[in-house]
Design an enzyme around this catalytic site. Structure first.
Site, PDB file in Angstrom:
ATOM      1  N   GLY A 109     -28.732  34.553  33.778  1.00  0.00           N
ATOM      2  CA  GLY A 109     -29.102  33.153  33.609  1.00  0.00           C
ATOM      3  C   GLY A 109     -29.855  32.654  34.825  1.00  0.00           C
ATOM      4  O   GLY A 109     -30.915  32.069  34.708  1.00  0.00           O
ATOM      5  N   LYS A 121     -16.826  45.824  44.787  1.00  0.00           N
ATOM      6  CA  LYS A 121     -17.989  46.383  44.094  1.00  0.00           C
ATOM      7  C   LYS A 121     -18.868  45.302  43.458  1.00  0.00           C
ATOM      8  O   LYS A 121     -20.084  45.272  43.664  1.00  0.00           O
ATOM      9  CB  LYS A 121     -17.500  47.351  43.013  1.00  0.00           C
ATOM     10  CG  LYS A 121     -18.599  48.139  42.368  1.00  0.00           C
ATOM     11  CD  LYS A 121     -18.004  49.205  41.457  1.00  0.00           C
ATOM     12  CE  LYS A 121     -19.085  50.124  40.924  1.00  0.00           C
ATOM     13  NZ  LYS A 121     -18.493  51.195  40.110  1.00  0.00           N
ATOM     14  N   GLN A 140     -23.513  41.625  43.576  1.00  0.00           N
ATOM     15  CA  GLN A 140     -24.082  40.276  43.624  1.00  0.00           C
ATOM     16  C   GLN A 140     -24.965  40.100  44.844  1.00  0.00           C
ATOM     17  O   GLN A 140     -26.050  39.532  44.771  1.00  0.00           O
ATOM     18  CB  GLN A 140     -22.956  39.234  43.655  1.00  0.00           C
ATOM     19  CG  GLN A 140     -22.357  38.945  42.307  1.00  0.00           C
ATOM     20  CD  GLN A 140     -23.387  38.437  41.331  1.00  0.00           C
ATOM     21  OE1 GLN A 140     -23.960  37.378  41.515  1.00  0.00           O
ATOM     22  NE2 GLN A 140     -23.663  39.214  40.300  1.00  0.00           N
ATOM     23  N   LYS A 194     -14.952  32.224  48.981  1.00  0.00           N
ATOM     24  CA  LYS A 194     -16.097  31.320  48.901  1.00  0.00           C
ATOM     25  C   LYS A 194     -17.134  31.976  47.998  1.00  0.00           C
ATOM     26  O   LYS A 194     -17.067  33.169  47.716  1.00  0.00           O
ATOM     27  CB  LYS A 194     -16.691  31.052  50.289  1.00  0.00           C
ATOM     28  CG  LYS A 194     -15.768  30.200  51.169  1.00  0.00           C
ATOM     29  CD  LYS A 194     -16.404  29.798  52.499  1.00  0.00           C
ATOM     30  CE  LYS A 194     -16.506  30.947  53.454  1.00  0.00           C
ATOM     31  NZ  LYS A 194     -16.861  30.551  54.837  1.00  0.00           N
ATOM     32  N   GLY A 195     -18.096  31.174  47.544  1.00  0.00           N
ATOM     33  CA  GLY A 195     -19.050  31.662  46.553  1.00  0.00           C
ATOM     34  C   GLY A 195     -19.962  32.746  47.106  1.00  0.00           C
ATOM     35  O   GLY A 195     -20.369  32.711  48.265  1.00  0.00           O
ATOM     36  N   GLY A 206     -22.345  34.327  44.605  1.00  0.00           N
ATOM     37  CA  GLY A 206     -23.368  34.610  43.591  1.00  0.00           C
ATOM     38  C   GLY A 206     -24.779  34.320  44.059  1.00  0.00           C
ATOM     39  O   GLY A 206     -25.730  34.895  43.539  1.00  0.00           O
ATOM     40  N   GLU A 207     -24.922  33.438  45.018  1.00  0.00           N
ATOM     41  CA  GLU A 207     -26.254  33.066  45.466  1.00  0.00           C
ATOM     42  C   GLU A 207     -26.503  33.411  46.920  1.00  0.00           C
ATOM     43  O   GLU A 207     -27.632  33.315  47.402  1.00  0.00           O
ATOM     44  CB  GLU A 207     -26.463  31.557  45.249  1.00  0.00           C
ATOM     45  CG  GLU A 207     -26.316  31.175  43.799  1.00  0.00           C
ATOM     46  CD  GLU A 207     -26.213  29.681  43.580  1.00  0.00           C
ATOM     47  OE1 GLU A 207     -26.901  29.165  42.696  1.00  0.00           O
ATOM     48  OE2 GLU A 207     -25.442  29.028  44.296  1.00  0.00           O
TER      49      GLU A 207
END
Ligand SMILES: Cc1cc2nc3c(=O)[nH]c(=O)nc-3n(C[C@H](O)[C@H](O)[C@H](O)COP(=O)(O)OP(=O)(O)OC[C@H]3O[C@@H](n4cnc5c(N)ncnc54)[C@H](O)[C@@H]3O)c2cc1C
Ligand code: SF4
Lengths: 326, 733
Positions: free
Chosen positions: B243, B621, B626, B689-690, B692-693
């Site tokens: 996405g 992994k 990511q 903490k995030g 993905g970005e």
């Protein structure tokens, strides 16, 4: 995609005759044609499938060259040991093109006849003289980074995207055809693709109903063979500029040079004047400059593609240095 | 639970399943084709839709002739503005009305929707719809219209401006100054799965199989648009083929299919074509960014300023918040950041992976590199001299911050000491070779999420939430959390996501997915543990869960003996004071080595390393994947990607994956990502903490800095393509 009928050709003559009918079109690998049909850039009413014709062999010719059937897949041709040994420039050019999946489908005939990647040609809502004669050329004052700098006309500034054809041009290949009467002829590759002039919609010297049966290669010329493709990413990108070079040099002298260029024009480009500058000359910067000057005589950028002029000059230098060991 | 206080020691702290590099639990399904995506859902009696897009940038539809299309084989309906019911309105995050009237506000706006018995018939008929337009002059290009910029006023984003101290005066008097402008291009998400929907009605209830990252949000948008109650809408989206923000909001596919299905009383399916995605859905705006850095002679920042221009439709407030990281990354007493939005008549600009930072760091971190050179300082040393002790604008502590450790560890592993600070010195045959680094950071938001976990008598735990897995590994980490908390083997855990009939969840976006959904699940598991302990007569505080048993001291009981016919519990997480009282950011340091063909200007990445800290790593992994995926995004942003606007027509010229270039395997060499150990007690119960970005944040800048180090040419206009470099490269002798 418009509805169409589908017919499988059983013989080459049948294929040629069927293709002569208006609206009929040959499908080989389909990797270019189907994309264009989905976008209605091509709207054939009938497809003639030639994939079952016995045109899928690479054979030795009596002259010591190769005869490549029109249906030989790009992957198979690139991997053929005779091609790899004697025509390295062709093998490399093929492998520099498209992706493995596409090369597995793409055929020798279809590759020669693939159409330009001009963005505006692909979009039927935009003016394009090639697609719709007389509608204008949206690229002329539009985004033309991938467009031609040689052999252009006010009607069209597109390039021919094939890598394979560039190598074949350096090798002086011949395109063998058969027409609906069953007559055959061999068209020198130099005369096969046409420059746009006032009729950009006419792309080759094939007549209606004439189909490609094979491409023949003369015996390999002496010299080092190199294919250099300059592109925006490391694979799966069309050439901004490419050079197929076969250069024979020894003891500080160039004996012969064949140079064909992709990304510059609507056909694989050769410049006898540029090659002439190299013959019998020392492989040094001034010689390479002279060749580049001769090549670029009359070259013209259209804005976004201006960079191609210095790029081809530099690429030519690089390739000549590599092939001559300078 | 509201995040109002630090998280103490908890069940995840002991080494266990959480954190292990466990293979994706849905991996097998995906590679065998067993994972079904929206367009693959089979339904009897289904119809197929195809969108007709506006082929002008701005104007009105003078006439639209649908007769030929209506008569075409298989066609059952042609929707246009003349026969489409009125819908609710709002910005693109609130509503997505389609075919609302004759006005064309942007290129590619749907002007008709053809529905037929087969996809091929729908597409063929779509070409028969004859639309005539009256053009009006539009404003399309960002740069050409920058004078029209205004202050954006979004209701769901940080303020457009921030100021501390007196930037202007401090910058003017700073002994060392950098004042540079960087530009980034229009970008498209280019995810693998196209936007697709299968819509069907059951009475007044709407069921949508649709590719959507945030289902509960999507439900709201559809409710507003179709003017039906939220409860009547069910979104199902168990698998999403990427996405990157392109499926955060509701797109035309979902609304068109819903309206057509309602009119026809049959299911309607639609997938946008690859070419359509570029105009019909959202993109990332291009940006013009001016970065100003003023320092003393030792490189300590006295003034830091970042001005950003981006564009969007006049009706939208969403802007590319590319100066966000500049508010928090480095110390400095005088600060100024400003975002301005230029109204443009092109398709909607919205979030794309790491909105803001992804492109903001490509300006800031290159400006830092320019500054380091000017100061004759190593780029890492410069950054260390500006390491803040607290958030320099909000004056609150960082929840955790180990950027320096990331840079130092990265430098050591990468061999940074071998970098020649003087550009253009290292040759390898035709190639000029250079190294670059950049810091990266990304905010760590938390969003309301709920979860339900149920343990059955057969020993199987089932997790349910309206969370999505967009390919990141959410299924896997949620299974790990459950297995860990309940002391079950992974095989005994079933995670069911992607359905709004499950408890509400944040969805996947903004790096909040794992932390929010995982914490809700943690809470649910914790509640279930408590229930189980009470039934077992064990003090929950001393209970241990392992091997399907609950134990305390000598006492041990099988969980399956406690659950009767099944026992379940709910959990919930909400942001709280911690999200205001702490500056919560993940960090990374990127290192890149590139080669540049001196003859042709071609840039090829040779190796890359990212060193990150992002709290607890839930799965080594999937986290690494990511991070690497983000770094690949960075390569694309630095070297390849960009949509070209043709300002004559107001449209994007390159609209397929042969012409919109993303990096391929051959472009990605040895690339590695590592996470340094960190626990963040303020972030959430997982202490994560995030991520993905995070991988993209700074990656592109490290490549741009390596390009400069390799050849001495500084390109401030992304992507760095060979045509821009060429003239600056000396010919080889
Ligand atoms: C994404 C992408 C990237 C690509 N990248 C490259 C690249 O980097 N370099 C490159 O060189 N190419 C590239 N290609 C193009 C690819 O090489 C061509 O699509 C392919 O060679 C066409 O061969 P085909 O057999 O599939 O032709 P088809 O699509 O079947 O046919 C193409 C045309 O040739 C006609 N035709 C085919 N065979 C005959 C025949 N025997 N006689 C008469 N007419 C015939 C057809 O009627 C049609 O008009 C790329 C293609 C794609 C889709
Ligand atoms: S360059 Fe040729 S193909 Fe492209 S728009 Fe112009 S006429 Fe058409």
């Amino acid at each position: 995609m418009k509805a169409f009928t589908y017919q499988r050709a059983n013989t080459t003559a049948h294929a040629a005759a069927a293709t002569a009918k208006p609206g009929a079109k040959i499908i080989a690998g389909g990797t270019n044609l189907l994309d264009l049909m989905k976008l209605q850039v091509e709207t054939p009413s009938q497809l003639i499938d030639i994939n079952h014709l016995p045109l899928d062999k690479v054979e030795e010719t009596s002259e010591g060259g190769l005869r490549i059937g029109a249906l030989v897949r790009n992957s198979d041709l690139a991997a053929d040991p005779r091609v790899r040994q004697r025509y390295g420039v062709l093998s490399r050019a093929l492998l520099a093109g498209a992706s493995a999946q596409l090369r597995n489908k793409a055929t020798t005939g279809g590759n020669l006849l693939q159409r330009t990647r001009c963005y505006y040609f692909y979009d039927i809502t935009k003016p394009c003289n090639k697609r719709s004669p007389g509608s204008g050329c949206a690229a002329l004052e539009g985004f033309n980074r991938i467009h031609a700098i040689l052999g252009t006309s006010e009607q069209c500034i597109a390039t021919h995207p094939s890598d394979m054809a560039v190598a074949m041009r350096a090798l002086d290949a011949n395109v063998e055809t058969v027409d609906r009467q069953g007559d055959t002829r061999a068209i020198p590759i130099a005369e096969f693709h046409r420059l746009p002039g006032n009729t950009p919609e006419i792309e080759t010297s094939l007549k209606p109903g004439e189909i490609i049966t094979a491409v023949t290669l003369p015996p390999p010329p002496p010299g080092v063979q190199v294919y250099r493709k300059v592109r925006d990413r490391a694979s799966y990108a069309f050439a901004l500029v490419s050079v197929a070079a076969i250069v024979d040099s020894a003891r500080g002298r160039i004996r012969s040079a064949r140079l064909a260029f992709g990304g510059l024009a609507l056909k694989p480009w050769r410049s006898p004047q540029a090659e002439q500058q190299l013959v019998d000359a020392a492989p040094d910067t001034s010689t390479f400059n002279a060749a580049a000057n001769a090549l670029l005589e009359g070259a013209r950028g259209f804005g976004d593609n201006d960079f191609k002029i210095p790029l081809v000059r530099r690429t030519l230098h690089s390739v000549l240095a590599e092939t001559t060991g300078a | 639970m509201e995040m109002n206080s630090p998280v103490g020691p908890n069940a995840l702290d002991a080494p266990g399943i959480v954190g292990k590099p466990i293979d994706r639990v849905d991996g097998r399904l995906k590679v065998t084709g067993g994972a079904r995506y929206a367009y693959e859902m089979q339904q009897d009696n289904v119809l197929y839709g195809f969108v007709v897009e506006a082929s002008i940038g701005k104007g009105t539809i003078r006439s639209i002739d649908t007769r030929a299309a209506e008569k075409a084989p298989g066609v059952v309906l042609v929707l246009t503005h003349r026969n489409t019911p009125t819908q609710g309105t709002g910005n693109h995050r609130e509503a997505h009305p389609v075919l609302t009237g004759p006005q064309v506000t942007r290129y590619g706006q749907p002007v008709a929707f053809v529905v037929a018995e087969s996809f091929e018939e729908a597409r063929a008929a779509a070409y028969l719809v004859d639309v005539k337009y009256d053009w009006s002059s539009g404003k399309y290009a960002l740069r050409a219209n920058v004078n029209e910029a205004r202050v954006p006023k979004p209701n769901d984003a940080p303020a457009a401006d921030s100021a501390v101290g007196d930037f202007a005066a401090a910058f003017a008097s700073a002994p060392v100054q950098i004042d540079v402008t960087y530009t980034t291009p229009l970008q498209s998400h280019a995810m693998m799965e196209p936007h697709a929907t299968l819509a069907m009605w059951d009475g007044n209830k709407l069921i949508l199989h649709t590719a959507n990252q945030m289902l509960n949000q999507g439900q709201q948008v559809i409710a507003t648009t179709l003017k039906i109650p939220v409860e009547n809408i069910r979104l199902i989206s168990p698998f999403i083929g990427g996405g990157f923000g392109g499926k955060l909001w509701v797109n035309a596919d979902a609304i068109l299919a819903s309206i057509a299905a309602r009119q026809l009383k049959r299911p309607v399916k639609i997938a946008l074509t690859r070419q359509q995605i570029f105009h019909v859905t959202t993109h990332r705006s291009d940006t013009i960014q001016r970065v100003r850095l003023g320092t003393d002679r030792e490189g300590r920042i006295l003034a830091i300023g970042h001005d950003v221009f981006s564009g969007n439709l006049p009706s939208e407030q969403t802007y590319e918040d590319a100066a966000l990281q500049t508010r928090t990354l480095y110390a400095g007493p005088n600060r100024l950041t400003r975002h301005r939005l230029v109204p443009l008549d092109i398709p909607v600009a919205s979030s794309m992976r790491a909105p803001g930072e992804a492109v903001g760091l490509m300006a800031l971190e290159c400006a830092m590199d320019e500054l380091a050179e000017k100061l004759n300082l190593d780029p890492i040393e410069l950054r260390m001299r500006n390491e803040p002790s607290e958030d320099p604008e909000k004056h609150i502590p960082y929840s955790s911050r180990h950027l320096v450790a990331c840079m130092q560890e990265g430098a050591r592993r990468f061999g940074w000491d071998k970098r020649n600070p003087k550009p253009g010195q290292v040759h390898d045959g035709r190639w000029l070779v250079g190294m670059g680094m950049a810091a990266g950071t990304r905010g760590n938001p938390l969003r309301l999420s709920k979860a339900n976990v149920r343990l059955d008598a057969d020993g199987k735990a089932t997790v349910r939430m309206a969370m999505t897995d967009i390919g990141t590994g959410t299924y896997t980490i949620l299974a790990q959390i459950t297995a860990e908390m309940l002391g079950l083997p992974m095989e005994r855990v079933v995670v069911e996501l992607g359905d709004t009939s499950f408890p509400e969840a944040a969805g996947s976006g903004g790096s909040f997915g794992a932390g929010s959904s995982g914490s809700a699940l943690f809470e649910a598991c914790d509640a279930l543990r408590e229930k189980l302990a009470r039934i077992a007569g064990i003090d929950p505080a001393t209970a241990r869960f392992a091997d399907g048993n609950i134990a305390s001291g000598e006492k041990s009981m099988r969980l399956t003996d406690l659950v009767g016919t099944g026992l379940d519990a709910d959990g919930e997480i909400q942001p709280g004071r911690n999200n205001k009282d702490f500056s919560q950011q993940s960090y990374g340091a990127h290192f890149a080595e590139v080669g540049i063909d001196q003859d042709t200007g071609e840039v090829r990445v040779r190796r890359m390393l990212g060193v990150f800290t992002a709290g607890r790593v839930l799965n080594a992994k999937t986290a690494r994947s990511q991070a690497i995926g983000g770094m690949v995004f960075g390569v694309g942003a630095a070297l390849h990607e960009g949509m070209t606007l043709d300002a004559r027509f107001g449209y994007f010229v390159n609209r397929d994956l042969a012409e919109y270039l993303v990096p391929l395997h051959a472009d990605i060499p040895a690339i590695d990502a590592i996470f340094l150990a960190e626990l963040d007690n303020e972030s959430n119960p997982l202490k994560s903490k995030g991520i993905g970005e995070l991988g993209i944040c700074g990656a592109g800048a490290s490549i741009a800095n390596a390009v400069y180090n390799a050849c001495g040419v500084r390109i401030r206009d992304y992507p760095i393509t060979l045509d821009k470099l060429l003239t600056g490269l000396p010919m080889r002798a």
